[in-house]
Each structure stands twice: as C-alpha cells, then as structure tokens.
Write a protein that holds these residues in place. Structure first.
Motif, PDB file in Angstrom:
ATOM      1  N   PRO A 156     -10.455  21.681 -13.274  1.00 33.39           N
ATOM      2  CA  PRO A 156      -9.155  20.551 -13.057  1.00 33.39           C
ATOM      3  C   PRO A 156      -8.107  20.737 -13.939  1.00 33.39           C
ATOM      4  O   PRO A 156      -6.856  20.848 -13.900  1.00 33.39           O
ATOM      5  CB  PRO A 156      -9.655  19.337 -12.827  1.00 33.39           C
ATOM      6  CG  PRO A 156     -11.169  19.610 -12.569  1.00 33.39           C
ATOM      7  CD  PRO A 156     -11.608  20.934 -13.486  1.00 33.39           C
ATOM      8  N   LEU A 157      -8.501  21.067 -15.312  1.00 34.45           N
ATOM      9  CA  LEU A 157      -7.492  21.038 -16.071  1.00 34.45           C
ATOM     10  C   LEU A 157      -6.751  22.223 -16.175  1.00 34.45           C
ATOM     11  O   LEU A 157      -5.419  22.293 -16.397  1.00 34.45           O
ATOM     12  CB  LEU A 157      -8.040  20.745 -17.688  1.00 34.45           C
ATOM     13  CG  LEU A 157      -7.389  20.786 -18.866  1.00 34.45           C
ATOM     14  CD1 LEU A 157      -6.085  19.697 -18.990  1.00 34.45           C
ATOM     15  CD2 LEU A 157      -8.056  20.866 -20.172  1.00 34.45           C
ATOM     16  N   LEU A 158      -7.250  23.507 -15.964  1.00 33.91           N
ATOM     17  CA  LEU A 158      -6.550  24.636 -15.659  1.00 33.91           C
ATOM     18  C   LEU A 158      -5.750  24.611 -14.902  1.00 33.91           C
ATOM     19  O   LEU A 158      -4.505  25.155 -14.789  1.00 33.91           O
ATOM     20  CB  LEU A 158      -7.753  25.796 -15.436  1.00 33.91           C
ATOM     21  CG  LEU A 158      -8.658  26.133 -16.909  1.00 33.91           C
ATOM     22  CD1 LEU A 158      -9.665  27.200 -16.576  1.00 33.91           C
ATOM     23  CD2 LEU A 158      -7.626  26.837 -17.976  1.00 33.91           C
ATOM     24  N   HIS A 159      -6.177  23.969 -13.595  1.00 31.01           N
ATOM     25  CA  HIS A 159      -5.360  24.068 -12.358  1.00 31.01           C
ATOM     26  C   HIS A 159      -3.898  23.432 -12.636  1.00 31.01           C
ATOM     27  O   HIS A 159      -2.839  23.584 -12.420  1.00 31.01           O
ATOM     28  CB  HIS A 159      -5.988  23.308 -11.252  1.00 31.01           C
ATOM     29  CG  HIS A 159      -6.944  24.289 -10.498  1.00 31.01           C
ATOM     30  ND1 HIS A 159      -6.543  25.373 -10.035  1.00 31.01           N
ATOM     31  CD2 HIS A 159      -8.200  24.185 -10.162  1.00 31.01           C
ATOM     32  CE1 HIS A 159      -7.550  26.296  -9.445  1.00 31.01           C
ATOM     33  NE2 HIS A 159      -8.604  25.206  -9.571  1.00 31.01           N
ATOM     34  N   GLU A 160      -4.066  22.109 -13.423  1.00 36.32           N
ATOM     35  CA  GLU A 160      -3.175  21.283 -14.005  1.00 36.32           C
ATOM     36  C   GLU A 160      -2.013  22.141 -15.012  1.00 36.32           C
ATOM     37  O   GLU A 160      -0.972  21.910 -14.684  1.00 36.32           O
ATOM     38  CB  GLU A 160      -3.447  20.076 -14.687  1.00 36.32           C
ATOM     39  CG  GLU A 160      -2.341  19.118 -15.188  1.00 36.32           C
ATOM     40  CD  GLU A 160      -2.974  17.764 -15.688  1.00 36.32           C
ATOM     41  OE1 GLU A 160      -2.596  17.032 -16.574  1.00 36.32           O
ATOM     42  OE2 GLU A 160      -4.327  17.676 -15.628  1.00 36.32           O
TER      43      GLU A 160
END
Length: 545
Positions: free
Chosen positions: A254-258
C-alpha cells in the motif's frame, strides 16, 4: 658343686630391624619433603617479595584492627613515607574519606564478604591528597587473618574523566546551539513561505486560465523551495543525532501504491511510464512509515527526473532470509562506477546542473542516513546506457494484529442556507498570515471567523464568544502560544474549547512539546489549505458530538 652348663636366650630381630629401617627411610623421606616444601615456600616468598617490590601498584597488609603490618616500596613512595614509618600507622591515619568508625565498619564488611574494590583518597605524609583505587581481600597467613590491599593512583584517570565530561558537556552545548539554530532557521524560512504558498493556493481558486498557469508556477516553486529547506534541515538533524525514527511493522505494497500515485503527475509530464509493483511486495517491513515514504518518494522521483523521455520506472521486491530488498529501476542513461561511488555524498549532483535538473544533491545522502537509522542498507547498481537500480534492504516484520474498524469520519458541515455558522477564533500576530486565514475561510458560510492580533485580545474574545475552535499561533508577542493555552485551560469558560497550534516551528521536538502541552492538533507553516480545512472540519465535527 655347680652345673657345668650355662643358658643363653636368642631372639630374631629381623622384623624389628626391617621396621626400624622403614621408619628411618620414612623419616628421611618426610624430612626431604619438608625441606623441599620449605624451599618452595621460600622461593614463593622471595618471588612474592620480588613482585611486590617491583610492581607499580602499591601494596599493604593490615590486621583486623586496621594497623599496617606490611607495605611495599611503591606504596611508600605513593604516600611519601618510608616503609618503617608506614608500619607505625593505621588505616585512619591515611584514609581521607572515612572516619575511624567508618574504617572499622568497612574492615568488618570486607572480612564478612571476603573482597571489595572501591575508590577513595589517601593522605600523604606532606598532607596532600591522592585519589586511589583499592582492591582488598582477606587472607589467612600462619593462621592469622590479614587484609591484603592493592592500591592504584587514579589521578590521571580522574583527570581524563573530567576532560571527557567537559568535552561531553561542550558537545551537548554545541548540539543544543545547533538545535536552536535549526529551529530558528526553520521558523524564519517557513514564515514567508506560508504567505507565498497560502496566497498562491487562494489565487488558484479564482484565477483565469492564464492566471492559473502563473499561479501553478508560483506554488510549484514555493513547494520546491520548501522541499529543499526540509531536506537541508533533515540532513542537519540526522548528522547531529537529533532526528529519530519509530520503527514499526509497515505494509509495503500500500505504501508503494501511495508513493507511485504522488509521483505520477511528474511522470506523466515527462512521458515516463510507472509500472505497478508485483505481488512479492505484499509484505511488512520494520521501518518508520513516514521516513520510509520519504525514502521511496525520493528514489521514485529521481528515477523519473533522470530517466529518458518515454522511459519507464519499475519497482520490485526481492525476498531474502529475514529481509526484503526494494528495487527501484529506471531506463535512464546509467552511471559509471566512479559516479556511483559519489552518489550518496551530500551536495553531489554529478551532471545534474548541465542537464538543468532541479535539486541540491541532498536527497540521496539523506536517504542513506534515514535507511541506516531504520536498521537497513541502501545501494545502487547501474549500467551505462541501460539504466540504474537503487535498492533499499530492510528487515521483514510480522503483520500487526487486525485493528478495530475505524470510526466513521465526522460529518463535514455544509454551507447550505439556514445553517448557523460556527465561530472559529484565530489568534495570529502576523498581518499577512492573518489575511491568509481570512481568505481561506471567506468562502465557508458555515464558519464565522474571529481574529485577534494580540494574545490578550484573543483570550478576551475566547471568554466572551466561546468559539467552537481556536487556531493559535505559537510565536506570539508578550506571551507565547503555550502560555495562552495554559490560560485557556485554567478558565472554566474556555477549558473545553479545542485548540489547534499553527506555527512555523516544525522541528520534531516542537511538535512533541505542543502535544505534551495539550494542543489538540499541530499544523506547520507554510499551511496546506486542504489539510487545514480537514483539521478544522474534524475538530468542529468532534465538538458537535
């Protein structure tokens, strides 16, 4: 007439002779062993005397009454006595820090426990004092209990300790001065940027198409300047040991997508394709989420900036025993081995100036420091003409237990006709900042803004109007925001009003101090208008419950 015969008695004494011989041999062997043991004891005694005579450490022996019974030459030299003079003394005669009763109690404790080591001070013959370390133990010598003590002069050790302590205190003063300087610089740089970015965002809300393009340039330049300021201050805090991290289990995917979402506008402007991370990134790593986001954004942004037009950026996650490597790859020009060696040096920009790429050369140096603070490593692999891959290696972490469902967000007030406005008080001494706040709330028909340029007026408005929320600047004249907050909390009329700190002080210790003081939220200048409005709506919704 007598008998012609005489009587003679004979006895076999062979056994007696044998026993006597055996006893004689046993006595001779015993005498030999005694002679050998005596010689060995004499050798040991001479060896001990030789060691004690030539050692640099002092030695003395005392009886249970504290009288000196023996001493070596080193101890005599240390105190300035002859050996014969020392043997006329008792421990209270040479001990500075203990009274005779203390000495007696100390001797009894050593006899009870068998050993002790302590620092004390001994008095020399000339009355001067020498600091010493004493190691003492009880021994039995010919059936008599004695205390053997070895004494070391620690004058130089204590002097070195004082020097070290003085150097430590000086370093702490220097760090404090540096921290104060960073805090002041952060405040002074952010204050004008607050007006630049704030009014720029306001202009963008009502600008024409042509004006909007100009406003975007102003806001983009202001945000770029703010990023550079933050990077410089972050690097300074890391190198002075003032920046800390809070490692936790962070969901990586999720952090990478953000981060990819935040970098996408920059990539679209350059025609660079951002490839989605694979399922192997669906892991948790041990890191500080905010700092890891800062690291990933820097790597992704660099991968876009230094890419070729119509190139691509990909993210991969490679599992290792107990770790995962996050790999950010680009299709740029690549780097030589010599350039790779200079990449993580502060202010090193390689050929960025020639290519007119914005930046200061701080980002990768800061990235390296942040990753190391989180217990990880960072590196680069590059092939000239093919591209580069920057990798970050972090420890894997167990996923956290499922959290309880989040509360529903508070309802956002509407500006529909008939809605009674909620009063928000802003206490701010800077006229430009105050006008910015007025401009932000000018379109909010559900909010009636009260303003005060001085703390005293602000407290009076708060007492009379009892607003639903107070926006409070920290750096106020006469009394700062902390003192104003304390006055608000002491008053029955205002103690329940939510108070949000609004300040150009953006150092972590400033935020922590504000939270500890009881502020309900902390906003840093330059203000992000969207964030400000979110916090205001959240506080007003909370107050309405």
């Amino acid at each position: 007439m007598g008998s012609p015969y005489g009587f003679c008695f004979a006895r076999d004494i062979s056994e007696r002779k044998r026993v006597e011989g055996a006893l004689r041999e046993a006595n001779e062997a015993l005498e030999q062993r005694v002679r050998e043991r005596t010689a060995e004891l004499e050798r040991q005694s001479r060896r001990t005397e030789l060691i004690l005579a030539n050692t640099n450490d002092g030695f003395f022996a005392v009886d249970p009454a504290g009288r000196l019974r023996d001493a070596n030459a080193a101890f005599a030299r240390l105190l300035g006595y002859t050996r014969d003079e020392l043997l006329q003394l008792s421990i209270p005669d040479i001990e500075v820090d203990e009274s005779p009763d203390d000495v007696a109690a100390h001797i009894e404790r050593v006899r009870r426990e068998g050993f002790d080591r302590f620092d004390t001070r001994h008095r020399r013959k000339d009355g001067s004092v020498v600091p010493v370390e004493v190691s003492v133990s009880e021994v039995l010598l010919a059936g008599e209990p004695l205390l053997f003590a070895f004494v070391r002069d620690i004058t130089q050790r204590q002097a070195a300790h004082r020097q070290l302590q003085a150097a430590k205190e000086e370093a702490e003063r220097a760090n404090l001065a540096k921290s104060e300087f960073l805090s002041r610089m952060s405040h002074e740089l952010r204050t004008p940027l607050n007006a630049i970015l704030g009014f720029g965002q306001l202009l963008g809300l009502s600008a024409t198409a042509e004006q909007a393009a100009h406003v975007r340039e102003i806001v983009a330049a202001g945000r770029h300047l703010l990023t550079l300021i933050d990077e410089v201050l972050d690097l300074a805090r890391v190198e002075s040991g003032q920046l800390s991290v809070s490692p936790d289990a962070v969901a990586l995917l999720p952090l990478l997508h953000e981060c990819l979402k935040l970098v996408r506008p920059q990539a679209d402007a350059r025609g660079v394709q951002l490839l989605q991370p694979p399922g192997t990134c669906h892991v948790h790593v041990r890191a500080d989420r905010t700092r890891l986001k800062q690291v990933l954004l820097n790597l992704l942004s660099n991968a876009v900036k230094y890419n070729r037009p119509l190139g691509s950026v990909s993210v991969a996650c490679v599992a290792e025993p107990g770790h995962v490597s996050i790999r950010v790859s680009d299709t740029g020009a690549g780097l030589t081995a010599e350039q790779c060696a200079r990449l993580f040096v502060p202010f090193e920009r390689l050929d960025a100036e020639a290519r007119q790429i914005q930046g200061t050369g701080i980002g990768l140096a800061l990235t390296k420091r942040l990753v190391e603070l989180m217990g990880g490593t960072v590196g680069v692999e590059s092939t000239r003409g093919v591209g580069s891959t920057f990798w970050v290696r972090l420890a894997l972490a167990a996923p956290p237990a499922s959290d309880a469902p989040a509360e529903s967000p508070p309802p956002v007030p509407t500006a529909a006709d008939g809605v009674v406005p909620r009063e928000v008080l802003c206490i701010e001494d800077n006229p430009a900042n105050l006008r910015l706040i007025e401009g932000i709330f000018a379109t909010r028909r559900d909010i009636r803004l009260l303003t005060a340029i001085a703390p005293g007026l602000g407290l009076e408005l708060a007492r009379v109007h009892r607003p639903a929320l107070i926006l409070l600047d920290i750096g106020l004249p006469d009394m700062d925001g902390f003192a104003v907050l304390e006055c608000l909390r002491r008053s029955e009329a205002t103690r329940g009003i939510p108070v949000v700190a609004v300040s150009a002080n953006a150092m972590p210790r400033d935020v922590e101090r504000a939270k500890a003081a009881g502020f309900d939220a902390y906003l840093t200048k330059p203000l992000d208008i969207a964030q400000l409005l979110r916090v205001v709506d959240e506080m007003l919704g909370r107050a309405a419950r």
